[in-house]
Design an enzyme around this catalytic site. Sequence first.
Site, mmCIF file in Angstrom:
data_model
loop_
_atom_site.group_PDB
_atom_site.id
_atom_site.type_symbol
_atom_site.label_atom_id
_atom_site.label_comp_id
_atom_site.label_asym_id
_atom_site.label_seq_id
_atom_site.Cartn_x
_atom_site.Cartn_y
_atom_site.Cartn_z
ATOM 1 N NE ARG A 153 -8.112 -27.941 27.012
ATOM 2 C CZ ARG A 153 -7.381 -29.062 26.985
ATOM 3 N NH1 ARG A 153 -7.019 -29.638 25.851
ATOM 4 N NH2 ARG A 153 -6.976 -29.638 28.110
ATOM 5 N N GLY A 154 -4.612 -26.461 27.532
ATOM 6 C CA GLY A 154 -3.721 -27.437 28.151
ATOM 7 C C GLY A 154 -2.416 -26.716 28.478
ATOM 8 C CB ALA A 155 -0.504 -26.485 31.653
ATOM 9 C CD GLN B 129 -11.984 -28.384 29.292
ATOM 10 O OE1 GLN B 129 -13.034 -28.733 29.833
ATOM 11 N NE2 GLN B 129 -11.399 -27.244 29.588
ATOM 12 C CG ASP C 132 -3.757 -26.106 34.326
ATOM 13 O OD1 ASP C 132 -4.525 -27.022 34.675
ATOM 14 O OD2 ASP C 132 -3.680 -25.673 33.172
ATOM 15 C CG ASN D 212 -6.017 -30.552 36.679
ATOM 16 O OD1 ASN D 212 -5.479 -30.097 35.677
ATOM 17 N ND2 ASN D 212 -6.777 -31.630 36.627
ATOM 18 C CE LYS D 213 -10.290 -26.869 33.029
ATOM 19 N NZ LYS D 213 -10.417 -25.384 32.897
HETATM 20 C C1 LIG Z 1 -1.340 -31.715 30.284
HETATM 21 S S1 LIG Z 1 -2.606 -30.639 30.519
HETATM 22 C C2 LIG Z 1 -2.825 -30.371 32.262
HETATM 23 C C3 LIG Z 1 -3.859 -29.342 32.512
HETATM 24 O O1 LIG Z 1 -3.579 -28.217 31.743
HETATM 25 C C4 LIG Z 1 -5.269 -29.861 32.230
HETATM 26 O O2 LIG Z 1 -5.566 -30.885 33.127
HETATM 27 C C5 LIG Z 1 -6.246 -28.734 32.370
HETATM 28 O O3 LIG Z 1 -6.753 -28.461 33.432
HETATM 29 C C6 LIG Z 1 -6.492 -27.921 31.170
HETATM 30 O O4 LIG Z 1 -7.412 -26.881 31.370
HETATM 31 P P1 LIG Z 1 -7.903 -26.052 30.105
HETATM 32 O O5 LIG Z 1 -8.782 -25.008 30.710
HETATM 33 O O6 LIG Z 1 -8.615 -26.989 29.211
HETATM 34 O O7 LIG Z 1 -6.664 -25.450 29.469
#
Ligand SMILES: CSC[C@@H](O)[C@@H](O)C(=O)COP(=O)(O)O
Length: 364
Positions: free
Chosen positions: A53-55, A203, A244, A254-255
């Site tokens: 996970r993470g963009a 997270q 994201d 973002n989250k």
């Molecule tokens: C460098 S990661 C930036 C974002 O992807 C992060 O803040 C986020 O919201 C991730 O969400 P996730 O649902 O855990 O993939």
Amino acid sequence: MKINGKPYRSVWLDADGHSIRIFDQTKLPWSVEEMVLRDEEEAAHAIRTMQVRGAPLIGAVGAYGLAMALRRDPSIENLERMAAMLNETRPTAVNLKWALDRVCAAVRNHPPERRADAAYAEAAAICDDDVETNRRIGEHGLELLREIAARKPAGEPVRVLTHCNAGWIATVDFGTALSPIYQAHDTGLDVHVWVDETRPRNQGAALTAWELGAHGVPHTLVADNAGGHLMQRGLVDIVLVGTDRVTREGDVANKIGTYLKALAAKDNGVPFWVALPHSTLDMKVRDGLAEIPIEERSGSEVTDATGRLPDGSVATVRLAAEGTPAANPAFDVTPARLVTGLITERGRCEASEAGLAALYPEKA
Ligand SMILES: CSC[C@@H](O)[C@@H](O)C(=O)COP(=O)(O)O
């Protein structure tokens, strides 16, 4: 980054030369488990279930997924079908589409027998690009943290609040929002991080606190709802988050919960900064609220929680009464007007069309 003194990236090619290895993030922080992804279906499953996970990281894994698909069938029809299949795994982070488009463009003009090799080379280049990009985000963010430190009484740490996980495990290495924090810590600048737990998937609690702890960065885990209170008490010098997708006008997806942090920051005069790599910028989208697709995940992530039991086993328990309906929007959009600034690999800018155009004239 290092685990028990050994340097790792978050995704790398397996010794067989075509599978990839990742850390299964659904197992963290209770155990650090490597996992092999052998084909595009396994890559798609890992992205969907958030084993990765993470963009930036889902972009890198998607790129390798496409390379694995081309090993089996290098036709253009398969390339397009598999790119669409991988792109549908998670809709909000634009990095996934960016990486898949890059692989498609890199292989399209090769003869079929050369396409898989070209795709693997492009996926590796995407990974290297992400590492260097995030290192530079760290340098530019460090300057900002130094400026904040210079305005504070000597001996007081810079107190950062972060949401979700934008650390090395969310990228190929270094992280985005956490990259300046690692560089600050490594260069002797005193920092302390308030880590939002980030319900429903936690997270912050499971990943950010684990990462910071492993690196020796002072931090304190807080409930998501504590942020406003901490800001009112003057205990937060800067909110620093990842993203994201950032639109042409500087809106930030973002989250879920990020928007509320930005509102509280505005009300309390706390600077709200967003760290992003170029792969997160979506110049095709102008109005984030109207145009960014927001992933809706299973309500069971809200009604349930996973953790370690006293006997050491990991279990999922029910928090809400049986039958409770639950909604689970996974991201929100913070309008540009609430964002103090953006930290990119090219430097800092205002969250606006003019600010982004000045840093990325070729995309404007
Ligand atoms: C460098 S990661 C930036 C974002 O992807 C992060 O803040 C986020 O919201 C991730 O969400 P996730 O649902 O855990 O993939």
